[in-house]
Design an enzyme around this catalytic site. Structure first.
Site, PDB file in Angstrom:
ATOM      1  N   ASP A 187     -12.126  -4.310  -2.706  1.00 13.21           N
ATOM      2  CA  ASP A 187     -13.061  -5.446  -2.726  1.00 13.21           C
ATOM      3  C   ASP A 187     -14.419  -4.999  -2.213  1.00 13.21           C
ATOM      4  O   ASP A 187     -14.561  -3.884  -1.701  1.00 13.21           O
ATOM      5  CB  ASP A 187     -12.503  -6.586  -1.849  1.00 13.21           C
ATOM      6  N   GLU A 191       0.821  -1.220   0.000  1.00 16.12           N
ATOM      7  CA  GLU A 191       0.000   0.000   0.000  1.00 16.12           C
ATOM      8  C   GLU A 191       0.854   1.270   0.000  1.00 16.12           C
ATOM      9  O   GLU A 191       0.324   2.366  -0.108  1.00 16.12           O
ATOM     10  CB  GLU A 191      -0.917   0.013   1.234  1.00 16.12           C
TER      11      GLU A 191
HETATM   12  N1  ADE Z   1      -9.307  -3.956   3.823  1.00 18.16           N
HETATM   13  C1  ADE Z   1      -9.544  -4.189   2.527  1.00 18.16           C
HETATM   14  N2  ADE Z   1     -10.659  -4.928   2.361  1.00 18.16           N
HETATM   15  C2  ADE Z   1     -11.140  -5.173   3.612  1.00 18.16           C
HETATM   16  C3  ADE Z   1     -12.239  -5.890   4.104  1.00 18.16           C
HETATM   17  N3  ADE Z   1     -13.080  -6.522   3.276  1.00 18.16           N
HETATM   18  N4  ADE Z   1     -12.419  -5.944   5.449  1.00 18.16           N
HETATM   19  C4  ADE Z   1     -11.551  -5.308   6.268  1.00 18.16           C
HETATM   20  N5  ADE Z   1     -10.491  -4.624   5.849  1.00 18.16           N
HETATM   21  C5  ADE Z   1     -10.271  -4.547   4.527  1.00 18.16           C
END
Ligand code: ADE
Length: 260
Positions: free
Chosen positions: A223, A18
């Site tokens: 996501d 990141e």
């Molecule tokens: N960081 C990136 N995606 C995430 C997720 N689904 N839950 C928690 N932290 C995250």
């Protein structure tokens, strides 16, 4: 903003992917190792900065933020990284700048209301308006001007990144990776206006609130916090996330520098 000339900016990300590229882009960096973390000290676009990886989770993030202030003398903190989408209107590749941050796994009922951090009187910690506006501007400029060259066509296709957008609003943090529609639905029901879920931002927010340090959080969406979240997260983090952070933070620092 007052005292910008004496500013020392702490830049935290959870994972190497990141923040990759930022340390290499620093002028005159030197590294100091403390408490299992590498702190890179130098300048980004003329801003005195300290870059560090917190690792994952609220305790790791809170420790890192505390060290940045107490040991490295930072005056401002920005957290940059990825997050799961917390709303159907927020898509993979979009950017969320946190207006406020909440620890969704804090629950000291019946002693205190759900989400309230005991003895602070707060559940939602507001980010610094000026830093957040500068980050939002930098993110908009990145999407308008850098995006098509920074992220190559193959990746844009693979991640279905068409016209990513910037959002501002609520980010929720907790010590869980959210990977189920059901869990996200419960958070949505309890936290109106939720835009993104992650595992560090609200911990940094609490530390900064307690120490009186202005902070901001920016997240690119990796996501949908659903059953595919872990796979999508890994792919996004490996091939796209670093480029978002690099361009946005460089633009952000250049904008801050122009205010001197
Ligand atoms: N960081 C990136 N995606 C995430 C997720 N689904 N839950 C928690 N932290 C995250």
């Amino acid at each position: 903003m007052k005292n910008l000339k004496n500013m020392r900016l702490g830049i935290i990300s959870a994972l190497q992917e990141e923040q990759q590229g930022l340390v290499e882009a620093m002028q005159g960096p030197s590294t100091l190792i403390h408490g299992m973390r590498d702190y890179a000290l130098g300048h980004i676009a003329g801003i005195d900065a300290v870059c560090v990886l917190s690792r994952i989770g609220k305790v790791a993030a809170a420790t890192t933020a505390t060290m940045l202030v107490e040991k490295f003398g930072v005056t401002h903190i920005v957290f940059t990284g990825v997050a799961g989408a917390g709303d159907v209107g927020v898509k993979v590749g979009d950017i969320v700048v946190g207006e406020s941050l909440v620890q969704y796994d804090m629950d000291a009922r019946p002693l205190f209301p759900r989400f309230e951090i005991p003895l602070t009187g707060l559940s939602h910690f507001p980010s610094d308006l000026h830093l957040s506006e500068r980050l939002a501007n930098a993110a908009e400029l990145f999407l308008d001007q850098d995006f098509n060259t920074a992220i190559d066509a193959g990746e844009r296709m693979a991640f279905r990144l068409q016209q990513p957008r910037m959002h501002r609003g609520l980010i929720a943090s907790g010590d869980q990776f959210i990977g189920s529609r059901e869990h996200l639905g419960q958070l949505n029901a309890a936290l109106p206006g939720l835009l993104a879920v992650e595992m560090e931002g609200a911990a940094v927010a609490q530390v900064c609130f307690e120490l009186g340090v202005p902070f901001a959080v920016i997240r690119s969406i990796s996501d949908n916090a659903n059953e595919n979240a872990a796979t999508d997260f890994m792919r996004f983090v490996k091939s796209v996330a670093a480029r978002y952070a690099f361009h946005i933070i460089r633009r952000f620092c250049a904008e801050l520098r122009s205010e001197f």
